[in-house]
Each structure stands twice: as structure tokens, then as C-alpha cells.
Scaffold this motif. Sequence first.
Motif, PDB file in Angstrom:
ATOM      1  N   VAL A 181      30.087 -97.446 -38.658  1.00 31.07           N
ATOM      2  CA  VAL A 181      30.949 -98.617 -37.785  1.00 31.07           C
ATOM      3  C   VAL A 181      30.851 -98.560 -36.485  1.00 31.07           C
ATOM      4  CG1 VAL A 181      33.483 -99.650 -37.329  1.00 31.07           C
ATOM      5  CG2 VAL A 181      32.418 -98.977 -39.864  1.00 31.07           C
ATOM      6  N   ASP A 182      31.209 -97.321 -35.722  1.00 28.44           N
ATOM      7  CA  ASP A 182      30.903 -97.080 -34.223  1.00 28.44           C
ATOM      8  C   ASP A 182      29.447 -97.482 -33.870  1.00 28.44           C
ATOM      9  OD1 ASP A 182      31.638 -96.141 -31.590  1.00 28.44           O
ATOM     10  OD2 ASP A 182      30.675 -94.150 -32.405  1.00 28.44           O
ATOM     11  N   THR A 183      28.635 -96.606 -34.530  1.00 29.09           N
ATOM     12  CA  THR A 183      27.252 -96.719 -34.035  1.00 29.09           C
ATOM     13  C   THR A 183      26.453 -98.055 -34.470  1.00 29.09           C
ATOM     14  OG1 THR A 183      26.299 -95.515 -35.614  1.00 29.09           O
ATOM     15  CG2 THR A 183      27.202 -94.268 -33.977  1.00 29.09           C
ATOM     16  N   GLY A 184      26.794 -98.549 -35.621  1.00 27.86           N
ATOM     17  CA  GLY A 184      25.976 -99.795 -36.142  1.00 27.86           C
ATOM     18  C   GLY A 184      24.792 -99.300 -36.803  1.00 27.86           C
ATOM     19  N   GLU A 185      24.556 -97.905 -37.079  1.00 25.64           N
ATOM     20  CA  GLU A 185      23.580 -97.203 -37.857  1.00 25.64           C
ATOM     21  C   GLU A 185      23.851 -97.271 -39.062  1.00 25.64           C
ATOM     22  OE1 GLU A 185      22.076 -93.766 -35.957  1.00 25.64           O
ATOM     23  OE2 GLU A 185      21.803 -95.019 -33.845  1.00 25.64           O
ATOM     24  N   TRP A 186      23.519 -97.981 -40.122  1.00 20.37           N
ATOM     25  CA  TRP A 186      23.883 -98.039 -41.489  1.00 20.37           C
ATOM     26  C   TRP A 186      22.700 -97.526 -42.686  1.00 20.37           C
ATOM     27  CZ3 TRP A 186      28.965 -99.451 -43.195  1.00 20.37           C
ATOM     28  CH2 TRP A 186      29.576 -99.793 -41.977  1.00 20.37           C
TER      29      TRP A 186
ATOM     30  N   ILE B 230      42.640 -91.736 -40.680  1.00 15.23           N
ATOM     31  CA  ILE B 230      42.622 -91.757 -39.144  1.00 15.23           C
ATOM     32  C   ILE B 230      42.864 -90.650 -38.351  1.00 15.23           C
ATOM     33  CG2 ILE B 230      43.691 -93.299 -37.119  1.00 15.23           C
ATOM     34  CD1 ILE B 230      44.266 -95.494 -39.319  1.00 15.23           C
ATOM     35  N   GLY B 231      43.863 -89.768 -38.807  1.00 13.15           N
ATOM     36  CA  GLY B 231      44.122 -88.401 -38.323  1.00 13.15           C
ATOM     37  C   GLY B 231      42.859 -87.799 -38.169  1.00 13.15           C
ATOM     38  N   LEU B 232      42.041 -87.687 -39.105  1.00 12.11           N
ATOM     39  CA  LEU B 232      40.851 -86.800 -39.440  1.00 12.11           C
ATOM     40  C   LEU B 232      39.751 -87.357 -38.510  1.00 12.11           C
ATOM     41  CD1 LEU B 232      39.217 -84.542 -40.599  1.00 12.11           C
ATOM     42  CD2 LEU B 232      38.846 -86.199 -42.480  1.00 12.11           C
ATOM     43  N   VAL B 233      39.433 -88.524 -38.598  1.00 13.00           N
ATOM     44  CA  VAL B 233      38.109 -89.316 -38.217  1.00 13.00           C
ATOM     45  C   VAL B 233      38.253 -89.605 -36.979  1.00 13.00           C
ATOM     46  CG1 VAL B 233      36.392 -91.110 -38.722  1.00 13.00           C
ATOM     47  CG2 VAL B 233      37.673 -90.032 -40.817  1.00 13.00           C
TER      48      VAL B 233
ATOM     49  N   SER C 205      38.952 -96.060 -38.013  1.00  9.65           N
ATOM     50  CA  SER C 205      38.734 -95.125 -36.926  1.00  9.65           C
ATOM     51  C   SER C 205      37.554 -95.621 -35.961  1.00  9.65           C
ATOM     52  CB  SER C 205      38.405 -93.723 -37.684  1.00  9.65           C
ATOM     53  OG  SER C 205      39.733 -93.342 -38.105  1.00  9.65           O
ATOM     54  N   GLY C 206      36.552 -96.001 -36.839  1.00 13.98           N
ATOM     55  CA  GLY C 206      35.353 -96.385 -36.130  1.00 13.98           C
ATOM     56  C   GLY C 206      35.385 -97.551 -35.230  1.00 13.98           C
ATOM     57  N   LEU C 207      36.385 -98.496 -35.544  1.00 15.33           N
ATOM     58  CA  LEU C 207      36.637 -99.547 -34.751  1.00 15.33           C
ATOM     59  C   LEU C 207      37.491 -99.136 -33.604  1.00 15.33           C
ATOM     60  CD1 LEU C 207      37.433-102.239 -37.718  1.00 15.33           C
ATOM     61  CD2 LEU C 207      35.525-102.212 -36.262  1.00 15.33           C
ATOM     62  N   ILE C 208      38.393 -98.572 -33.972  1.00 13.34           N
ATOM     63  CA  ILE C 208      39.467 -97.813 -32.581  1.00 13.34           C
ATOM     64  C   ILE C 208      38.562 -97.074 -31.658  1.00 13.34           C
ATOM     65  CG2 ILE C 208      41.266 -96.510 -32.218  1.00 13.34           C
ATOM     66  CD1 ILE C 208      42.406 -97.204 -35.006  1.00 13.34           C
ATOM     67  N   TYR C 209      37.708 -96.306 -32.024  1.00 13.06           N
ATOM     68  CA  TYR C 209      37.024 -95.408 -31.387  1.00 13.06           C
ATOM     69  C   TYR C 209      36.029 -96.174 -30.357  1.00 13.06           C
ATOM     70  CZ  TYR C 209      33.725 -91.907 -29.621  1.00 13.06           C
ATOM     71  OH  TYR C 209      32.763 -91.158 -28.826  1.00 13.06           O
ATOM     72  N   ASN C 210      35.448 -97.272 -31.116  1.00 12.09           N
ATOM     73  CA  ASN C 210      34.579 -98.184 -30.384  1.00 12.09           C
ATOM     74  C   ASN C 210      35.179 -98.834 -29.417  1.00 12.09           C
ATOM     75  OD1 ASN C 210      32.681-100.902 -30.120  1.00 12.09           O
ATOM     76  ND2 ASN C 210      31.299 -99.385 -30.910  1.00 12.09           N
TER      77      ASN C 210
END
Length: 249
Positions: free
Chosen positions: A76-81, A155-158, A241-246
Motif C-alpha cells: 500500500v505504501d510503495t504501490g508495488e503489488w 497497526i501497532g506492529l506494521v 498502516s500503509g496509508l498512514i505511513y504514506n
Amino acid sequence: MSNGDIFVGETIGTAILILFGAGVCAAVTLRYSKARASGWIVIAFGWGFGVLAGAYTAAPLSGGHLNPAVTLGIAVDTGEWGKVWVYVLGQLVGAMLGAVLCYLTYFAQFQANVSKTGTTEGTADEPLPTLGIFSTIPEIRNPVANLMTEIIATIGLVLPILAFGLTKGLGESGTLVLIVSLLVVGIGLSLGGPTGYAINPARDLGPRVVHTFLPIPNKGTSDWGYAWIPVVGPLIGGALSGLIYNAAF
């Protein structure tokens, strides 16, 4: 990383994770184990050491995700699927393999899976449940609350795992996996009480499948009615987590 390397790395690493994690649950749960009733702190550290051993082993081949929620958060963060399916397949296969290895390690204890209880007629044998060795069981069965717990704990992990990637020194020193392992111990101690902290769809689903088919005496139910929560919750938590981080970093 080739698809073959990723699959092999994730399979081996996740198998080690589950061998240690299910193994410590078996050690604490089964009647004729020397570690019987040694408690939640032992379980939390056993799972943390499982992450330590599994991720360090898998890292040279696959990066050592060992968890579809982590793989999803990174995607989700990188867009690499493109390689997500390879990671998840290896993680599921490894989780089932690790569960089988745990069963073989404690084979004699599983065969003697009874407890002694006093009755009016004397001493009787009662079955001990075994699902908690392999998969998670909520203390209070409330689907909304259980799902929320798994989302928050994941979320606390990722999210910290993604943020750790910004700390260049952790990767260069080789201590990144150690820090993640301590993070898993902390999640177990702080957030594991309500549901047993699956925080990993493969960790729960793979061993639950194995529990269904293993010839364990008196094993009880595999509780498939609950099984969607430790899969869906961590996946939602990983994606968030990916969305929040991004957005934040």
C-alpha cells in the motif's frame, strides 16, 4: 529478489516463527510439558524469539516479512503489488509447516492430552483444548470488539515496522529484526489480552487448517466461526498502516 527466493525465504522463515510460537504455547498448555502453566510472559517472549529466528533466517532471501499484513502495508505504501501473492503463498505454506513441526515436537504430549481432576468416584481424565496452541481464541467473544483489537494491534506492529525503515542505522547495524522482535513482545504483553494478538493472518489461518486435520486426541473444535477475524482484522490494520505511513512520512 526472485519469486523462488521469496517463496523459499518466506516459507522457511514463517515455519520457524510458527514452530517457536506454537511451540511455546504447547509448552505452557500441555499437561506433560516441563513448562506447563509458566504463563503469558513466557508466551510473549517465545513468539518474539520466533520472529527473531524466522526473520533473520528469511531476510537474505525475501526480506523476512513473515506476515501478510506486513506485506500488504508495504505494498500500500510503495504501490508495488507484483510479488505480494508470492509472499503470502510462502507465508501460508510456512505457517502450516511450522504447525506440523510443533505437533511432531510435542507428539507424546498431544497423545496424552488429558488433565487429572478429582471426582466423587476418584480421579478422572478430562480433555485439554488444543486450538489455543495453534490459533487465537478471544477471551470475550464480541466480533466488533475482537476485530477492533486486531486492527489496532496490527497497526501497532506494521506502522512502526514501516517507520523503522527510515532509521538508516538499524538496517546497517543488523539490529532491525531484533527491534521488531522486541516490538512483537511488547504487543503481546500490552495488547494481547483480549484476542491473543494474531496480528498476522497466516500465523492464525495456516495453523488452524492444520489443527482441523491433525489426529490430535480430544482436540476439540477448530472454531471456524471466529477464524475470519484474525484474518480480516490484521489485513485492515496492515492496509491502514500503509496509508498512514504514506500520508504522514
